[in-house]
Scaffold this active site. Structure first.
Site, PDB file in Angstrom:
ATOM      1  N   ARG A   1       0.833  -1.211  -0.070  1.00 25.97           N
ATOM      2  CA  ARG A   1       0.087   0.111  -0.033  1.00 25.97           C
ATOM      3  C   ARG A   1       0.865   1.271   0.032  1.00 25.97           C
ATOM      4  NH1 ARG A   1      -4.565  -2.674   3.463  1.00 25.97           N
ATOM      5  NH2 ARG A   1      -2.735  -3.077   4.700  1.00 25.97           N
TER       6      ARG A   1
ATOM      7  N   LYS B   1       2.153 -19.018   5.626  1.00 27.33           N
ATOM      8  CA  LYS B   1       1.422 -19.737   6.734  1.00 27.33           C
ATOM      9  C   LYS B   1       0.840 -18.280   7.369  1.00 27.33           C
ATOM     10  CE  LYS B   1       3.024 -20.612  10.765  1.00 27.33           C
ATOM     11  NZ  LYS B   1       3.825 -19.805  11.623  1.00 27.33           N
TER      12      LYS B   1
ATOM     13  N   ASP C   1       5.806 -23.741   3.693  1.00 24.65           N
ATOM     14  CA  ASP C   1       6.256 -24.330   5.185  1.00 24.65           C
ATOM     15  C   ASP C   1       7.793 -24.229   5.195  1.00 24.65           C
ATOM     16  OD1 ASP C   1       6.872 -25.703   7.415  1.00 24.65           O
ATOM     17  OD2 ASP C   1       4.881 -26.420   7.362  1.00 24.65           O
ATOM     18  N   HIS C   2       8.237 -23.054   5.844  1.00 24.25           N
ATOM     19  CA  HIS C   2       9.645 -22.916   5.775  1.00 24.25           C
ATOM     20  C   HIS C   2      10.667 -23.970   6.268  1.00 24.25           C
ATOM     21  CE1 HIS C   2       9.533 -21.235   9.701  1.00 24.25           C
ATOM     22  NE2 HIS C   2      10.750 -21.324   9.634  1.00 24.25           N
TER      23      HIS C   2
ATOM     24  N   LYS D   1      14.278 -26.293   4.998  1.00 25.22           N
ATOM     25  CA  LYS D   1      15.441 -26.507   5.870  1.00 25.22           C
ATOM     26  C   LYS D   1      16.330 -27.747   5.393  1.00 25.22           C
ATOM     27  CE  LYS D   1      13.663 -24.277  10.020  1.00 25.22           C
ATOM     28  NZ  LYS D   1      14.433 -23.087  10.285  1.00 25.22           N
TER      29      LYS D   1
ATOM     30  N   GLU E   1      12.406 -22.454  21.472  1.00 25.32           N
ATOM     31  CA  GLU E   1      12.902 -21.010  21.072  1.00 25.32           C
ATOM     32  C   GLU E   1      13.174 -20.479  22.343  1.00 25.32           C
ATOM     33  OE1 GLU E   1      11.080 -18.976  17.626  1.00 25.32           O
ATOM     34  OE2 GLU E   1       9.436 -20.552  18.114  1.00 25.32           O
TER      35      GLU E   1
ATOM     36  N   ASP F   1       0.698 -21.774  15.650  1.00 26.01           N
ATOM     37  CA  ASP F   1       1.841 -21.323  14.989  1.00 26.01           C
ATOM     38  C   ASP F   1       3.056 -22.339  14.502  1.00 26.01           C
ATOM     39  OD1 ASP F   1       3.570 -18.918  14.396  1.00 26.01           O
ATOM     40  OD2 ASP F   1       4.573 -19.122  16.243  1.00 26.01           O
TER      41      ASP F   1
ATOM     42  N   HIS G   1       4.646 -26.795  10.837  1.00 28.66           N
ATOM     43  CA  HIS G   1       6.098 -27.163  10.815  1.00 28.66           C
ATOM     44  C   HIS G   1       6.331 -28.550  11.423  1.00 28.66           C
ATOM     45  CE1 HIS G   1       6.374 -23.199   9.795  1.00 28.66           C
ATOM     46  NE2 HIS G   1       6.576 -22.309  10.830  1.00 28.66           N
TER      47      HIS G   1
ATOM     48  N   LYS H   1       7.821 -21.016  23.520  1.00 31.56           N
ATOM     49  CA  LYS H   1       8.662 -19.861  23.467  1.00 31.56           C
ATOM     50  C   LYS H   1       9.587 -19.599  24.757  1.00 31.56           C
ATOM     51  CE  LYS H   1       6.989 -17.836  19.274  1.00 31.56           C
ATOM     52  NZ  LYS H   1       8.007 -17.590  18.165  1.00 31.56           N
TER      53      LYS H   1
END
Ligand code: BG6
Length: 506
Positions: free
Chosen positions: A47, A152, A181-182, A186, A220, A239, A244, A344
């Site tokens: 935008r 995602k 899906d990163h 990998k 993480e 998430d 994943h 996390k």
């Protein structure tokens, strides 16, 4: 790559974080490493009203901060390939303008009509932009292929994912859709297939006869940082698990594909998802655990709890930790529990699959054994990618004392090999038209079906506990209770940060 692959990448959400941190650096690496033909362009769309020059300057800064190999002297030539087109996502006319701009650029640069559209926008636009593109004919492949990469989350729940699927498939063919899906990008996730199917030593043991249970951990150390707003509508299960980690489970559990063709591999992934034993609502309390990090002190620094993070509700019940126990009801895995946990603000960032092998039928050395973690194969996905085999050895000397020893391989030992970033691999594959490492519609829908009972139960039953865990620890202690055998726990590759120092294995 062949010249006929000359292409345009259109990035929607071009001024956003993902574009800056991952997408532009990934395209730059592909360019510097000569993996894409020289003749391509990138059209940033969002935008904000930038000019081409302003967008180039912004992306150049981003590249210097997040890119690799940025002193190759090629940055300027790369940013010359960037263009920018402002667009209001709901304005039909803007899509006609976009089409015209693309046609002009393609004519000027002598590029065929091959286009990758990358949706790196808020998810609510995933059902809107592709429809607008199709309505102005930008899904038409007469002048070159058109592919749509969708980030995602694909839907918020089963219902919205199904609706999104129906909308997309009304205007696009399944083979034009690349759901990213990163984790599949990998290197070490892909290596799961190579480890399993290129070595005669593992596969014969890879089943319910020899494996006791399988553990998948993705921890993480960071909190939600600036993403509190997004995370509030997500939580750890949506998430990380729905996408994943279930993909990692599929790579760990699938049957050997007939060939390495995308369809063959994706069929096997789908079969794993179709074999996941549905979790009954009344079981959720027993087989799923949720937690939320609370304030603590890590290395003498105060760390905020989740509810104090920006954008997070003071009474939030969003889980920042999720653990699940489940079964794959098929011939190979019948009766073998799988455990997944993610969170996390745990002590460290690590993603690994741990295969816990069964003990020998009769353990000769039980009295002397000091080997609670023998018999494990740890497939470390990140960081310090590698493989660790843990087994018992005789301690030299008299008697038969057994102790655990490690045999480990680190990807970093392949020093001459660079490990490409996940986005680099995935963007490269999408340009080549290889959809192996992208989630197919049915996979996503099956994965939603599997997690829905847990999401529903957590939403509708406030009496199901949300355990608080101090930031820097391994999550709620209660999660150990998910593991059946009393003497077994999750693998803790590092100590809690609250303990004296960090020790991480591998
Ligand atoms: C993203 C999640 O998909 O994956 C993030 O939205 C998470 O919350 C990230 O931090 C983890 O990815 P990686 O590659 O750092 O393990």
């Amino acid at each position: 790559m062949d010249k006929k692959f000359s292409f345009t990448t259109v990035i929607f959400g071009a001024s956003g974080d993902l574009a800056k941190r991952k997408l532009i650096p990934a395209l730059y690496s592909l360019y510097v490493n000569q993996q894409v033909p020289d003749n391509f362009i990138i059209l940033g769309v969002s935008r904000t009203a930038y000019s081409d020059i302003q967008y180039r300057e912004k992306m150049k800064e981003a590249l210097i901060e997040f890119g690799e190999n940025t002193n190759s002297g090629k940055i300027d030539a790369f940013v010359e390939k960037l263009f920018y087109q402002p667009l209001n996502y709901d304005n039909r006319q803007d899509y006609f303008d976009l089409k015209e701009r693309l046609e002009n650029l393609q004519k000027e640069k002598k590029i065929p009509g091959n286009i990758v559209f990358y949706l790196s926008t808020p998810p609510k636009l995933y059902g809107e932009i592709p429809v607008h593109l199709a309505k102005v004919g930008l899904n038409n492949e007469d002048d070159g292929w058109k592919r749509l990469i969708i980030e995602k989350p694909f839907g918020y729940d089963l219902e919205s994912a199904t609706k999104l699927k129906d909308t997309l498939l009304k205007y696009w063919n399944e083979n034009q859709l690349y759901r990213i899906d990163h984790y599949l990008g990998k290197e070490t996730v892909q290596n799961l297939l190579v480890t399993r199917f290129s070595n005669g030593i593992f596969e014969p043991l890879w089943n319910s006869k020899y494996i006791h249970h399988v553990e998948v951990t993705s921890s993480e150390s960071l909190g939600v940082e600036e993403r509190g707003g997004y995370y509030e509508s997500s939580g750890a299960l949506r998430d990380m698990v729905q996408n994943h980690l279930l993909q990692v489970v599929a790579f760990t559990a699938m049957e050997p594909p007939a060939t390495l063709e995308p369809q063959a591999i994706r069929n096997e992934i789908l079969k794993v998802f179709q074999s996941l034993r549905p979790i009954k609502p009344e079981e959720v309390k027993k087989v799923a655990m949720r937690g939320q990090y609370i304030a603590s002190t890590i290395k003498n620094q105060k760390v905020a709890g989740y509810r104090e993070e920006p954008g997070v509700d003071l009474n939030s019940t969003t889980e920042t930790y999720a653990a699940l126990k489940f079964y794959i009801d098929n011939w190979r895995w019948g009766g073998i529990p799988f455990y997944i946990r993610t969170g996390k603000r745990l002590p460290t960032r690590v993603t690994e699959v741990v295969i816990h092998f069964k003990a020998t039928p009769h353990f000769l050395f039980s009295k002397q054994a000091n080997c609670s973690s023998c018999n494990q194969l740890v497939l470390r996905i990140q960081p310090d990618e590698g493989i660790l085999l843990k087994f018992g050895m005789k301690v030299p000397g008299t008697g038969f004392e057994v102790q655990n020893v490690n045999m480990d391989f680190h990807y970093s030992d392949l020093a001459h090999q660079r490990i490409p970033a996940a986005y680099e691999r995935l963007i490269y594959d999408s340009i080549k038209g290889d959809s192996t490492l992208f989630a197919r519609t049915e996979e996503v829908i099956e994965a939603w079906k599997f997690v829905m009972p847990v999401l529903d139960a957590w939403k509708n039953n406030p009496e199901i506990p949300l355990f608080g865990y101090p930031a820097g620890t391994w999550g709620p202690k209660e999660a150990d209770d998910l593991i059946e055998e009393k003497e077994m726990t999750w693998r803790y590759p590092c100590k809690n940060l609250a303990d004296d120092g960090i020790y991480c294995e591998l």
